[in-house]
Design a protein around this motif. Structure first.
Motif, PDB file in Angstrom:
ATOM      1  N   VAL A   1       7.040   6.301   0.828  1.00 44.28           N
ATOM      2  CA  VAL A   1       5.391   6.390   0.457  1.00 44.28           C
ATOM      3  C   VAL A   1       5.076   5.754  -0.376  1.00 44.28           C
ATOM      4  O   VAL A   1       3.959   5.192  -0.187  1.00 44.28           O
ATOM      5  CB  VAL A   1       5.276   8.064   0.365  1.00 44.28           C
ATOM      6  CG1 VAL A   1       3.982   8.392   0.056  1.00 44.28           C
ATOM      7  CG2 VAL A   1       5.862   8.881   1.762  1.00 44.28           C
ATOM      8  N   LEU A   2       5.595   5.708  -1.553  1.00 45.00           N
ATOM      9  CA  LEU A   2       5.232   4.841  -2.697  1.00 45.00           C
ATOM     10  C   LEU A   2       5.911   3.457  -2.627  1.00 45.00           C
ATOM     11  O   LEU A   2       7.101   3.408  -2.770  1.00 45.00           O
ATOM     12  CB  LEU A   2       5.336   5.467  -4.003  1.00 45.00           C
ATOM     13  CG  LEU A   2       4.930   6.969  -3.900  1.00 45.00           C
ATOM     14  CD1 LEU A   2       5.296   7.828  -5.299  1.00 45.00           C
ATOM     15  CD2 LEU A   2       3.235   6.940  -4.068  1.00 45.00           C
ATOM     16  N   THR A   3       5.153   2.331  -2.944  1.00 49.30           N
ATOM     17  CA  THR A   3       5.488   1.054  -3.049  1.00 49.30           C
ATOM     18  C   THR A   3       6.485   1.007  -4.378  1.00 49.30           C
ATOM     19  O   THR A   3       7.308   0.264  -4.408  1.00 49.30           O
ATOM     20  CB  THR A   3       4.755  -0.095  -3.154  1.00 49.30           C
ATOM     21  OG1 THR A   3       3.623   0.375  -4.453  1.00 49.30           O
ATOM     22  CG2 THR A   3       3.703  -0.115  -1.888  1.00 49.30           C
ATOM     23  N   ASP A   4       6.477   1.805  -5.572  1.00 52.52           N
ATOM     24  CA  ASP A   4       7.086   1.915  -6.628  1.00 52.52           C
ATOM     25  C   ASP A   4       8.622   2.069  -6.296  1.00 52.52           C
ATOM     26  O   ASP A   4       9.511   1.558  -6.963  1.00 52.52           O
ATOM     27  CB  ASP A   4       6.603   2.741  -7.610  1.00 52.52           C
ATOM     28  CG  ASP A   4       5.473   2.110  -8.422  1.00 52.52           C
ATOM     29  OD1 ASP A   4       5.146   1.119  -8.334  1.00 52.52           O
ATOM     30  OD2 ASP A   4       5.020   2.998  -9.562  1.00 52.52           O
TER      31      ASP A   4
ATOM     32  N   GLN B   1       0.926  -1.146   0.063  1.00 50.84           N
ATOM     33  CA  GLN B   1      -0.050  -0.069  -0.083  1.00 50.84           C
ATOM     34  C   GLN B   1       0.956   1.276  -0.107  1.00 50.84           C
ATOM     35  O   GLN B   1       1.757   1.217   0.784  1.00 50.84           O
ATOM     36  CB  GLN B   1      -0.805   0.016   1.126  1.00 50.84           C
ATOM     37  CG  GLN B   1      -1.954  -1.120   1.241  1.00 50.84           C
ATOM     38  CD  GLN B   1      -2.760  -1.078   2.200  1.00 50.84           C
ATOM     39  OE1 GLN B   1      -2.589  -0.901   3.507  1.00 50.84           O
ATOM     40  NE2 GLN B   1      -3.942  -0.990   2.405  1.00 50.84           N
ATOM     41  N   ASP B   2       0.534   2.260  -0.737  1.00 47.27           N
ATOM     42  CA  ASP B   2       0.982   3.492  -0.795  1.00 47.27           C
ATOM     43  C   ASP B   2       0.296   4.239   0.450  1.00 47.27           C
ATOM     44  O   ASP B   2      -0.793   4.286   0.918  1.00 47.27           O
ATOM     45  CB  ASP B   2       0.834   4.254  -2.115  1.00 47.27           C
ATOM     46  CG  ASP B   2       1.518   3.569  -3.116  1.00 47.27           C
ATOM     47  OD1 ASP B   2       2.642   2.687  -2.995  1.00 47.27           O
ATOM     48  OD2 ASP B   2       0.876   3.440  -4.356  1.00 47.27           O
ATOM     49  N   TYR B   3       1.176   5.697   0.774  1.00 45.10           N
ATOM     50  CA  TYR B   3       0.839   6.612   1.559  1.00 45.10           C
ATOM     51  C   TYR B   3       0.052   6.201   3.088  1.00 45.10           C
ATOM     52  O   TYR B   3      -1.125   6.325   3.332  1.00 45.10           O
ATOM     53  CB  TYR B   3      -0.639   7.328   0.886  1.00 45.10           C
ATOM     54  CG  TYR B   3       0.168   8.080  -0.256  1.00 45.10           C
ATOM     55  CD1 TYR B   3       1.002   9.304  -0.143  1.00 45.10           C
ATOM     56  CD2 TYR B   3      -0.166   7.684  -1.428  1.00 45.10           C
ATOM     57  CE1 TYR B   3       1.573   9.757  -1.243  1.00 45.10           C
ATOM     58  CE2 TYR B   3       0.296   8.333  -2.747  1.00 45.10           C
ATOM     59  CZ  TYR B   3       1.088   9.384  -2.564  1.00 45.10           C
ATOM     60  OH  TYR B   3       1.577   9.918  -3.651  1.00 45.10           O
TER      61      TYR B   3
ATOM     62  N   ARG C   1      10.971   1.733   4.287  1.00 49.15           N
ATOM     63  CA  ARG C   1       9.605   1.763   3.386  1.00 49.15           C
ATOM     64  C   ARG C   1       9.542   3.220   3.121  1.00 49.15           C
ATOM     65  O   ARG C   1      10.058   4.081   3.797  1.00 49.15           O
ATOM     66  CB  ARG C   1       8.302   1.541   4.651  1.00 49.15           C
ATOM     67  CG  ARG C   1       7.192   1.749   3.848  1.00 49.15           C
ATOM     68  CD  ARG C   1       6.152   1.017   4.638  1.00 49.15           C
ATOM     69  NE  ARG C   1       4.711   0.857   3.897  1.00 49.15           N
ATOM     70  CZ  ARG C   1       3.807   0.303   4.063  1.00 49.15           C
ATOM     71  NH1 ARG C   1       4.032  -0.896   5.174  1.00 49.15           N
ATOM     72  NH2 ARG C   1       2.630   0.236   3.426  1.00 49.15           N
TER      73      ARG C   1
END
Length: 211
Positions: free
Chosen positions: A66-69, A29-31, A64
């Motif tokens: 913010v963005l999983t990318d 998940q992002d954010y 980790r």
């Protein structure tokens, strides 16, 4: 989020011609405002006869963004740096596979370990193409594989060669793990608690080895 980003740790630079592999425990998940789970990955160097440093972890990342990318990008870069090391990861959520698909880099992903699953499970219900799904039936098998690798004897140290030629101190793979947080997670590991990110990455690494 800055304190969660972490950093790549390299214990040995890549060597040309070696087929490294990566075990990757992703996040999905992002954010997430207060994440309780981190991404983790380990780069593994296979056993090489005559080498004093092989069958071991040569690089790691835990953290980790913010963005999983961004995390998947770290896995991509580690793979490319270590001779296009194949990445084994849990793929119950496809967002991480989609990253590599968008990048045209599905060739960096390990396929489902069908031979290992067929040899160790009575029934296989996983329909994924890449990676694996950590089912309750698979967990004991991952634990067994990991224990076998951790406890594998790789040598001995003799403090008194004359009087202790048949004894010595046994050296095992676990003695060459340089990640204190991983060792702490292994000690406190509980199958009923699913928040062992480093252990899960180690599971993926060992499953990649087995296949």
């Amino acid at each position: 989020y800055n304190y969660l980003k972490g950093a790549v740790r390299i214990f040995e630079e890549p060597i040309d011609g070696i087929e490294y592999i990566i075990g990757y425990d992703p996040v999905h998940q992002d954010y997430v405002l207060k994440p309780d789970s981190l991404a983790c990955m380990y780069v593994y160097k296979p056993f090489i006869r005559g080498s004093s440093f092989s069958d071991c972890i040569v690089a790691e990342y835990t953290g980790r963004y913010v963005l999983t990318d961004k995390i998947n990008e770290i896995a991509e870069l580690l793979s490319l740096y270590y001779n296009k090391a194949l990445i084994m990861m849990e793929t119950n959520i496809r967002s991480n596979v989609e990253y590599f698909n968008r990048r045209g880099l599905l060739n960096l992903l390990s396929y489902k370990p069908i031979h290992t699953l067929e040899s160790n499970m009575d029934k296989i219900t996983q329909g994924n193409v890449f990676g694996y799904i950590k089912t309750t039936a698979l967990v004991p098998i991952l634990e067994r594989f990991t224990c076998e690798w951790l406890e594998k004897e790789i040598g001995r140290i003799y403090t008194d060669v004359v009087n202790d030629s048949e004894g010595g101190t046994i050296l095992r793979n676990m003695d060459f793990i340089y990640s204190k947080p991983l060792l702490e997670e292994l000690i406190s590991y509980n199958r009923l608690d699913d928040n062992f990110d480093r252990v899960d990455a180690l599971f993926a690494m060992v499953l990649n080895m087995k296949e």
